[in-house]
Design an enzyme around this catalytic site. Structure first.
Site, mmCIF file in Angstrom:
data_model
loop_
_atom_site.group_PDB
_atom_site.id
_atom_site.type_symbol
_atom_site.label_atom_id
_atom_site.label_comp_id
_atom_site.label_asym_id
_atom_site.label_seq_id
_atom_site.Cartn_x
_atom_site.Cartn_y
_atom_site.Cartn_z
ATOM 1 N N GLY A 248 -11.743 0.938 79.430
ATOM 2 C CA GLY A 248 -10.738 1.874 78.933
ATOM 3 C C GLY A 248 -9.412 1.909 79.644
ATOM 4 O O GLY A 248 -8.472 2.536 79.142
ATOM 5 N N PRO A 286 -14.481 -3.348 81.654
ATOM 6 C CA PRO A 286 -13.088 -3.460 81.240
ATOM 7 C C PRO A 286 -12.873 -4.568 80.209
ATOM 8 O O PRO A 286 -13.512 -5.621 80.290
ATOM 9 C CB PRO A 286 -12.352 -3.810 82.537
ATOM 10 N N GLY A 287 -12.034 -4.304 79.251
ATOM 11 C CA GLY A 287 -11.663 -5.328 78.270
ATOM 12 C C GLY A 287 -10.158 -5.563 78.336
ATOM 13 O O GLY A 287 -9.677 -6.494 78.967
ATOM 14 N N CYS A 357 1.063 -9.551 51.754
ATOM 15 C CA CYS A 357 1.592 -8.737 50.663
ATOM 16 C C CYS A 357 1.185 -7.272 50.792
ATOM 17 O O CYS A 357 0.396 -6.761 49.997
ATOM 18 C CB CYS A 357 1.103 -9.302 49.340
ATOM 19 N N GLU A 358 1.691 -6.616 51.805
ATOM 20 C CA GLU A 358 1.458 -5.188 52.031
ATOM 21 C C GLU A 358 2.634 -4.662 52.825
ATOM 22 O O GLU A 358 3.068 -5.317 53.778
ATOM 23 C CB GLU A 358 0.228 -4.958 52.915
ATOM 24 N N TYR A 385 -7.541 -7.574 71.848
ATOM 25 C CA TYR A 385 -7.640 -7.037 70.484
ATOM 26 C C TYR A 385 -6.599 -7.668 69.559
ATOM 27 O O TYR A 385 -6.067 -7.006 68.674
ATOM 28 C CB TYR A 385 -7.554 -5.503 70.501
HETATM 29 N N1 LLP Z 1 -17.158 -0.537 76.606
HETATM 30 C C1 LLP Z 1 -17.371 -0.031 75.386
HETATM 31 C C2 LLP Z 1 -18.673 0.568 75.079
HETATM 32 C C3 LLP Z 1 -16.337 -0.053 74.421
HETATM 33 O O1 LLP Z 1 -16.539 0.472 73.221
HETATM 34 C C4 LLP Z 1 -15.078 -0.643 74.748
HETATM 35 C C5 LLP Z 1 -14.002 -0.713 73.764
HETATM 36 C C6 LLP Z 1 -14.921 -1.186 76.038
HETATM 37 C C7 LLP Z 1 -15.977 -1.109 76.942
HETATM 38 C C8 LLP Z 1 -13.643 -1.844 76.473
HETATM 39 O O2 LLP Z 1 -12.579 -0.956 76.470
HETATM 40 P P1 LLP Z 1 -11.146 -1.414 77.034
HETATM 41 O O3 LLP Z 1 -11.298 -1.642 78.515
HETATM 42 O O4 LLP Z 1 -10.766 -2.665 76.340
HETATM 43 O O5 LLP Z 1 -10.263 -0.301 76.708
HETATM 44 N N2 LLP Z 1 -9.010 -2.273 69.014
HETATM 45 C C9 LLP Z 1 -8.472 -1.198 69.824
HETATM 46 C C10 LLP Z 1 -9.344 -0.922 71.024
HETATM 47 C C11 LLP Z 1 -10.783 -0.617 70.689
HETATM 48 C C12 LLP Z 1 -11.668 -0.391 71.888
HETATM 49 C C13 LLP Z 1 -13.115 -0.331 71.508
HETATM 50 N N3 LLP Z 1 -14.055 -0.206 72.593
HETATM 51 C C14 LLP Z 1 -7.046 -1.544 70.197
HETATM 52 O O6 LLP Z 1 -6.557 -2.600 69.808
HETATM 53 O O7 LLP Z 1 -6.362 -0.749 70.851
#
Ligand code: LLP
Length: 429
Positions: A248, A286-287, A357-358, A385
Site C-alpha cells: 500500500g 509491496p507492489g 472510441c470512448e 498497474y
Molecule cells: N496485498 C494485497 C492483498 C493487495 O490487495 C494489494 C493491492 C497489495 C498487497 C499491493 O498494494 P500496493 O503496494 O501496490 O499498493 N490498480 C490500482 C491499485 C490496486 C491495488 C490492489 N491491491 C491502481 O492502479 O492504483
C-alpha cells in the site's frame, strides 16, 4: 556535460540536457528500436526500491512478498526472486508466473477473496508458504480441499482492521464496508474455529488497508488494532508466528510526499518493539512502491487536433490508450506526461488522448506541451498497474515491454500481434 534535470519519482528517469533518459538509455531511442506503445523499466530503480525495504528490515526475521499484480512480467518477477524476494499472488495464473520466474513456493503467500478449489489445490500441491484467508466460508473450503489432498494448508487470516487509509475509494480496502478480510470483531472466534479444523495450520495474521497511501498514521492505526488482536488471539492458546502488514505504500506521481519505505518501517518497528512484539516474523506485500516509479509508457504523437474556439480543447492524439494504461480512465489518476526530447517553442495546453472510441480514453488532461506530430512522449511512474491492467479493448494488441540496465535494453515481452488476439476463437460451422 549536459545538465541533469530530475523528474518526480525515480532518479533513474531524468533529462540529460534535452533528452529523457531511463538509466543510460535515451527513451526516444528505445521507441525507435522497439516501437510504441512501449513499457520501459529501469531494473536498478526496482532493485533500489526493494533494497530500501530490505535495509529497513535488516537484522529482523522478515519476508518481503512482492505483490505480483502490480507488474507481473516474468523478467520483473525474476529480478525480485534473484534479489531474495517472496511473492504475494492472487490467482493460479500468478502462481504459474512466479514459478516460471524461479520463485521458491516456500516464499509465496496466496491472497484474494475468491480463491477457487482448483486454485487451492494447485497452491497446496506446490507447497505455498501461506494462504491469506479472507472469509469463514473460504476457511472451511480450504480445510476440505487440504484434507482431500492429504495436505496441510498453512494459513493466516486477513483481518479487516477498519481503518481509513485516506486513499481513492476504489483502492481503499481496510474499511468495514469493503469486501476484503474478516471483520475485526470476528477474528478471535474464527481463529478458534481454524485451530479445530483438519488440514489447517495457523501460522500468522495479515491485513492490507489500501493502496497509494501517503501517510504513516493509517498504518500505525492498523498496526495497533492488529497487535491488540494478536494479543487477544494468543491469550486463547493459538500461536501466531508472523505478522503481515500488506502493501500500500504510495509513490510520487505529481507532488505527493509519501514516507520512504525506511521511514514507514522505522515507525512500525518502533511501535512493534514498544509493544513487546519484536520477536515476530514481519511480512510486507509491496507492489506499487517497488515498481511504479521504475517504469515509463512511451507513446508516439499521431495527430494534433487544435480547436478553433478560443475556449475549446486542443487534443494531442497518441498511440497509447486506456487499454494500455487504464489508471486515468478508471480512477481519474494523474500521471506525468513529458516529451522524450524537449523542443523550443511555446507550449500548448492539450488533452492527451488515445485512439480508443470512448471519451473516457484519456491519459492526461490540460497538459502544457511543446510537441509536434511524430514526437514521442513518456507517461511517468507507469511501472505499476500499467501493463498488468492492460486489455485488448478495440482489438488492440498489448504493448511490448523492455528492461533497461545501464545502457543496455532487452525485450522482456513481445508486442501482441492481431492474429494472436483471436487465436482460440472459433467461427461457427
Ligand atoms: N496485498 C494485497 C492483498 C493487495 O490487495 C494489494 C493491492 C497489495 C498487497 C499491493 O498494494 P500496493 O503496494 O501496490 O499498493 N490498480 C490500482 C491499485 C490496486 C491495488 C490492489 N491491491 C491502481 O492502479 O492504483
Amino acid at each position: 556535460m549536459n545538465t541533469v534535470t530530475n523528474l518526480p519519482g525515480s532518479p533513474q528517469v531524468a533529462y540529460r540536457g534535452d533528452v529523457l533518459m531511463l538509466e543510460d538509455c535515451a527513451v526516444a531511442d528505445l521507441a525507435a528500436r522497439f516501437g510504441t506503445p512501449l513499457y520501459a523499466y529501469s531494473q536498478s530503480a526496482m532493485l533500489a526500491a526493494l533494497s530500501a525495504y530490505q535495509r529497513a528490515l535488516a537484522g529482523r526475521d522478515h519476508l518481503i512478498c512482492y505483490a505480483v499484480k502490480a507488474n507481473s512480467n516474468l523478467a520483473v518477477l525474476q529480478t525480485f526472486a534473484r534479489a531474495g524476494c517472496g511473492f504475494d499472488i492472487v490467482s493460479a495464473g500468478e502462481l504459474a508466473r512466479v514459478l516460471a520466474a524461479g520463485a521458491a513456493p516456500s516464499k509465496v503467500v496466496f491472497s484474494g477473496v475468491g480463491k477457487t478449489r482448483a486454485e487451492m489445490q494447485q497452491a497446496l500441491d506446490v507447497g505455498v508458504m501461506c494462504f491469506n484467508v479472507e472469509s469463514e466460508a473460504e476457511l472451511e473450503t480450504l480445510s476440505a480441499v487440504a484434507v482431500q489432498a492429504g495436505r496441510t494448508a498453512q494459513i493466516s487470516l486477513r483481518v479487516n482492521p477498519d481503518v481509513d487509509a485516506k486513499t481513492h475509494p476504489y483502492i481503499s480496502t481496510g474499511l468495514k464496508g469493503n469486501k476484503f478480510g474478516i471483520a475485526h470483531e470476528r477474528a478471535v472466534a474464527v481463529y478458534a474455529r481454524a485451530a479445530r479444523l483438519p488440514g489447517i495450520e495457523i501460522v500468522g495474521i495479515d491485513c492490507h488497508i489500501g493502496s497509494q497511501i501517503t501517510e504513516i498514521d493509517p498504518y500505525l492505526d492498523a498496526l495497533d488494532r492488529m497487535l491488540d488482536l494478536v494479543e487477544a488471539i494468543e491469550a486463547t492458546g493459538v500461536t501466531l508466528h508472523h505478522l503481515d502488514l500488506g502493501g500500500g505504500l504510495g509513490i510520487t506521481y505529481a507532488d505527493e510526499q509519501p514516507p520512504s519505505a525506511g521511514e514507514l518501517i522505522g515507525a512500525l518497528l518502533q511501535r512493534i518493539d514498544a509493544r513487546g512484539h519484536a520477536h515476530r516474523q514481519l511480512m510486507f506485500e509491496p507492489g506499487r512502491s517497488l515498481v511504479g516509479n521504475a517504469g515509463v509508457l512511451v507513446t508516439e504523437v499521431l495527430y494534433l487536433k487544435p480547436s478553433d474556439d478560443a475556449d475549446g480543447k486542443h487534443f494531442c492524439i497518441v498511440d497509447a490508450a486506456m487499454n494500455d494504461m487504464a489508471r486515468p480512465a478508471m480512477y481519474e489518476a494523474w500521471m506525468g506526461i513529458v516529451p522524450c526530447r524537449l523542443r523550443d517553442g511555446p507550449p500548448v495546453t492539450y488533452d492527451v488522448v488515445g485512439p480508443v472510441c470512448e471519451s473516457g480514453d484519456w491519459l492526461g488532461r490540460d497538459r502544457a506541451l511543446a510537441v509536434q506530430q511524430g514526437d514521442h512522449l513518456a507517461l511517468l511512474s507507469a511501472g505499476a498497474y500499467g501493463m498488468s491492467m492492460a486489455s485488448n479493448y478495440n482489438t488492440r494488441g498489448r504493448a511490448a515491454e523492455v528492461m533497461v540496465s545501464g545502457d543496455q535494453a532487452g525485450l522482456i515481452r513481445e508486442r501482441e500481434s492481431p492474429t494472436e488476439l483471436f487465436r482460440g476463437e472459433h467461427l461457427l460451422p
